[in-house]
Scaffold this motif. Structure first.
Motif, PDB file in Angstrom:
ATOM      1  N   ALA A   1      -5.501  -1.140  11.153  1.00  0.00           N
ATOM      2  CA  ALA A   1      -5.460  -0.122  11.820  1.00  0.00           C
ATOM      3  C   ALA A   1      -4.332   0.939  11.476  1.00  0.00           C
ATOM      4  CB  ALA A   1      -5.766   0.081  13.153  1.00  0.00           C
ATOM      5  N   LYS A   2      -3.085   0.220  11.141  1.00  0.00           N
ATOM      6  CA  LYS A   2      -1.934   0.872  10.764  1.00  0.00           C
ATOM      7  C   LYS A   2      -1.733   1.429   9.502  1.00  0.00           C
ATOM      8  CE  LYS A   2       2.944   0.551  11.706  1.00  0.00           C
ATOM      9  NZ  LYS A   2       4.208  -0.224  12.342  1.00  0.00           N
ATOM     10  N   LEU A   3      -2.564   1.107   8.524  1.00  0.00           N
ATOM     11  CA  LEU A   3      -2.154   1.457   7.147  1.00  0.00           C
ATOM     12  C   LEU A   3      -2.784   2.852   6.954  1.00  0.00           C
ATOM     13  CD1 LEU A   3      -1.817  -0.097   4.359  1.00  0.00           C
ATOM     14  CD2 LEU A   3      -4.054  -0.185   3.927  1.00  0.00           C
ATOM     15  N   PRO A   4      -3.750   3.589   7.698  1.00  0.00           N
ATOM     16  CA  PRO A   4      -3.741   4.944   7.367  1.00  0.00           C
ATOM     17  C   PRO A   4      -2.793   5.953   8.028  1.00  0.00           C
ATOM     18  CG  PRO A   4      -5.940   3.882   8.278  1.00  0.00           C
ATOM     19  CD  PRO A   4      -4.551   2.878   8.404  1.00  0.00           C
ATOM     20  N   THR A   5      -2.037   5.374   8.892  1.00  0.00           N
ATOM     21  CA  THR A   5      -0.761   6.132   9.510  1.00  0.00           C
ATOM     22  C   THR A   5       0.297   6.127   8.753  1.00  0.00           C
ATOM     23  OG1 THR A   5      -0.090   4.290  10.907  1.00  0.00           O
ATOM     24  CG2 THR A   5      -1.833   5.297  11.837  1.00  0.00           C
ATOM     25  N   LEU A   6       0.519   5.260   7.799  1.00  0.00           N
ATOM     26  CA  LEU A   6       1.751   5.218   7.014  1.00  0.00           C
ATOM     27  C   LEU A   6       1.838   6.695   6.271  1.00  0.00           C
ATOM     28  CD1 LEU A   6       1.520   1.606   5.489  1.00  0.00           C
ATOM     29  CD2 LEU A   6       2.581   2.485   7.630  1.00  0.00           C
ATOM     30  N   GLY A   7       3.128   7.011   5.731  1.00  0.00           N
ATOM     31  CA  GLY A   7       3.285   8.118   4.657  1.00  0.00           C
ATOM     32  C   GLY A   7       2.524   7.688   3.653  1.00  0.00           C
ATOM     33  N   ARG A   8       2.329   8.771   2.778  1.00  0.00           N
ATOM     34  CA  ARG A   8       1.628   8.876   1.643  1.00  0.00           C
ATOM     35  C   ARG A   8       2.519   9.121   0.565  1.00  0.00           C
ATOM     36  NH1 ARG A   8      -3.908   9.556   1.898  1.00  0.00           N
ATOM     37  NH2 ARG A   8      -3.723   8.938  -0.187  1.00  0.00           N
ATOM     38  N   ALA A   9       1.978   8.486  -0.636  1.00  0.00           N
ATOM     39  CA  ALA A   9       3.137   8.565  -1.979  1.00  0.00           C
ATOM     40  C   ALA A   9       1.973   9.319  -2.835  1.00  0.00           C
ATOM     41  CB  ALA A   9       3.748   7.607  -2.471  1.00  0.00           C
ATOM     42  N   LYS A  10       2.245  10.085  -3.806  1.00  0.00           N
ATOM     43  CA  LYS A  10       1.283  10.365  -4.887  1.00  0.00           C
ATOM     44  C   LYS A  10       1.891  10.408  -6.293  1.00  0.00           C
ATOM     45  CE  LYS A  10      -1.869  13.326  -2.263  1.00  0.00           C
ATOM     46  NZ  LYS A  10      -2.508  14.747  -2.375  1.00  0.00           N
ATOM     47  N   VAL A  11       1.156   9.958  -7.138  1.00  0.00           N
ATOM     48  CA  VAL A  11       1.587   9.917  -8.595  1.00  0.00           C
ATOM     49  C   VAL A  11       1.516  11.462  -9.411  1.00  0.00           C
ATOM     50  CG1 VAL A  11       1.029   8.938 -10.773  1.00  0.00           C
ATOM     51  CG2 VAL A  11       1.245   7.399  -9.075  1.00  0.00           C
ATOM     52  N   ASP A  12       2.592  11.719 -10.114  1.00  0.00           N
ATOM     53  CA  ASP A  12       2.452  12.898 -10.737  1.00  0.00           C
ATOM     54  C   ASP A  12       2.113  12.553 -12.314  1.00  0.00           C
ATOM     55  OD1 ASP A  12       2.687  15.500 -12.187  1.00  0.00           O
ATOM     56  OD2 ASP A  12       4.921  15.487 -11.641  1.00  0.00           O
ATOM     57  N   VAL A  13       0.801  12.417 -12.482  1.00  0.00           N
ATOM     58  CA  VAL A  13       0.296  11.964 -13.594  1.00  0.00           C
ATOM     59  C   VAL A  13       0.679  12.689 -14.839  1.00  0.00           C
ATOM     60  CG1 VAL A  13      -1.776  11.227 -14.796  1.00  0.00           C
ATOM     61  CG2 VAL A  13      -1.827  11.093 -12.321  1.00  0.00           C
ATOM     62  N   GLY A  14       0.897  13.939 -14.726  1.00  0.00           N
ATOM     63  CA  GLY A  14       1.206  14.733 -15.740  1.00  0.00           C
ATOM     64  C   GLY A  14       2.406  14.519 -16.446  1.00  0.00           C
TER      65      GLY A  14
END
Length: 457
Positions: free
Chosen positions: A394-407
């Motif tokens: 249940a804690k996983l969705p509350t973590l911060g998010r990181a995104k890849v800049d595919v370009g």
């Protein structure tokens, strides 16, 4: 309290050991570098690895994935790579079905019915809301009672009798109260005969959600068949599986009629494939096989019916096969040519794998960089319960998010050349070492024979 402290201390020790083991690694040691952007509250951030980034890995288990901060310090991380089938138990349930009738001139989308049920919601009787005379009624579809199934619904399995063979197309709706209905898309089953053989498709995939009732309404009402069996496959899921991610179209090859092969970029846990059907009115009973290496025998992965047919001015397409998720790097499709085949040229193929999620503990200054591509790197990922001491799903969705800049993916050509050279050098060194040991062994045997006293006559 002491137990929590001990667990935290052990987790810190384990993290320290892993970080010290890879402390000498630098971003330049990896062939591909991808900038990351982070949002939300840290210090833990979760990242869904795009498939095109994963395919830059040199190791199937992603042992060569790392995250570095702005000053080149490696970050502690964990990988979540569960397949859908590893965390669920499927059950096939027989369910009751009730006909849905409407008048021949009815204009409403769904028939109006009166329903009688018992206290736990099980349906007892379903009747039209108004009395219909014989000859005035039309079978529009069927109502399925899934009230006894408490797990999410994964698949619908039907059997039926009809005056003629062909496709049965219907809409699927779900409800918990018989008043409010949610669309679950369209379903399609088939019973076909060609070359004196019968080909049947009875299964329809469902979205993996719970519902007490399903309503099946035939798209052309006059063709609704009589059901003889209705089953629902449900799954008790211990944790929500990650979504599927699809590859780009992959070109194939064909060495003989009716047989096509594809080479995947690396060994992958493939769970679904989609075969291009470029020609209208294509019909192909097929079997699919796979293997990890060309030196191994082919293993059956499944079979099915692929088609692209025109009905009522629209294309009816079934071009996917579901697999078990085992690791394969080569795929072979064998087509029964009596259905017309798929042509001389191999069709393109897309494959789907379960998404991979990476969670890292941000330490030191950003921005952060994801790197991948090093055939000699050792596994450095931690269990999630070690990386996050009080971890729960249940804690996983509350973590911060990181995104890849595919370009902004950077491929380090110099690093790739150096890694390839290093790999070649190690292989050469290993070969010479084996040869040298063999020579030493033969020399020792010869010396032993020379020292052996002659046999007495």
């Amino acid at each position: 309290m002491s137990q929590k402290l001990n667990l935290g201390w052990l987790g810190a020790v384990a993290m320290g050991v892993v970080l010290s083991a890879v402390a000498q690694e630098k971003p330049a040691d990896f062939a591909t570098q991808v900038p990351l952007s982070v949002t939300g509250e840290g210090p833990w951030y979760r990242l869904e690895l795009p498939l095109n980034v994963q395919l830059n890995a040199r190791q199937t288990d992603l042992s060569d994935v790392r995250v570095f901060n702005a000053v080149g310090e490696v970050q502690a991380y964990a990988l979540a790579r569960e397949s859908a089938r590893s965390n669920e138990t499927r059950t096939l349930n027989e369910v009751k079905w009730f006909p849905l009738y409407s008048s021949l001139d009815a204009t409403e989308t769904a028939p109006s019915v009166r329903v009688q049920s018992n206290t736990n919601g099980t349906l007892v009787q379903v009747q039209p809301s108004s009395q219909l005379e014989a000859g005035e009624e039309e079978l529009r579809g069927w109502l399925l009672d899934a009230s006894s199934i408490k797990a999410p619904l994964q698949q619908l399995v039907l059997d039926w009798i009809s005056e003629r063979d062909g496709f049965q197309r219907f809409t699927i709706e779900a409800s918990d109260d018989l008043q409010h209905w949610q669309s679950w898309g369209e379903g399609q089953v088939a019973r076909l005969t060609f070359s004196d053989e019968r080909v049947e498709q009875h299964e329809v995939n469902l979205p993996g959600q719970s519902a007490r009732y399903l309503r099946l309404l035939w798209i052309t009402p006059h063709s609704a068949p009589t059901l003889t069996s209705a089953q629902l496959q449900s799954a008790n899921i211990r944790s929500l599986p990650l979504p599927l991610v699809w590859s780009q179209a992959l070109a194939g090859s064909s060495v003989k009629a009716g047989e096509y092969t594809w080479q995947l970029p690396m060994g992958l846990n493939v769970e679904r494939v989609q075969v291009e059907l470029s020609q209208p009115n294509s019909l192909a009973p097929v079997s699919l096989a796979g293997r990890r290496d060309s030196s191994l025998p082919w293993q059956s992965l499944g079979s099915g019916l692929l088609y692209r047919l025109t009905q009522d001015g629209q294309d009816v397409v079934q071009n996917q096969l579901q697999l078990s998720g085992q690791i394969v790097q080569q795929l072979k499709l064998t087509v029964d040519e009596r259905g017309g085949g798929l042509g001389d040229q191999a069709p393109t193929l897309k494959f789907a794998v379960r998404a991979t999620q990476l969670v890292f503990l941000a330490r030191g200054p950003g921005p952060y960089t994801l790197v991948v591509g090093n055939s000699t790197a050792k596994a450095a990922n931690l269990p999630l319960s070690t990386l996050i001491p009080d971890y729960s799903p249940a804690k996983l969705p509350t973590l911060g998010r990181a995104k890849v800049d595919v370009g902004a993916v950077v491929s380090n050509a110099a690093t790739e050349k150096r890694l390839a050279t290093t790999d070649t050098q190690w292989k050469t060194f290993g070969l010479w070492a084996v040869l040298l040991l063999s020579v030493l062994f033969l020399a020792a045997m010869a010396f032993s024979l020379l020292r052996k006293p002659p046999a007495k006559s």
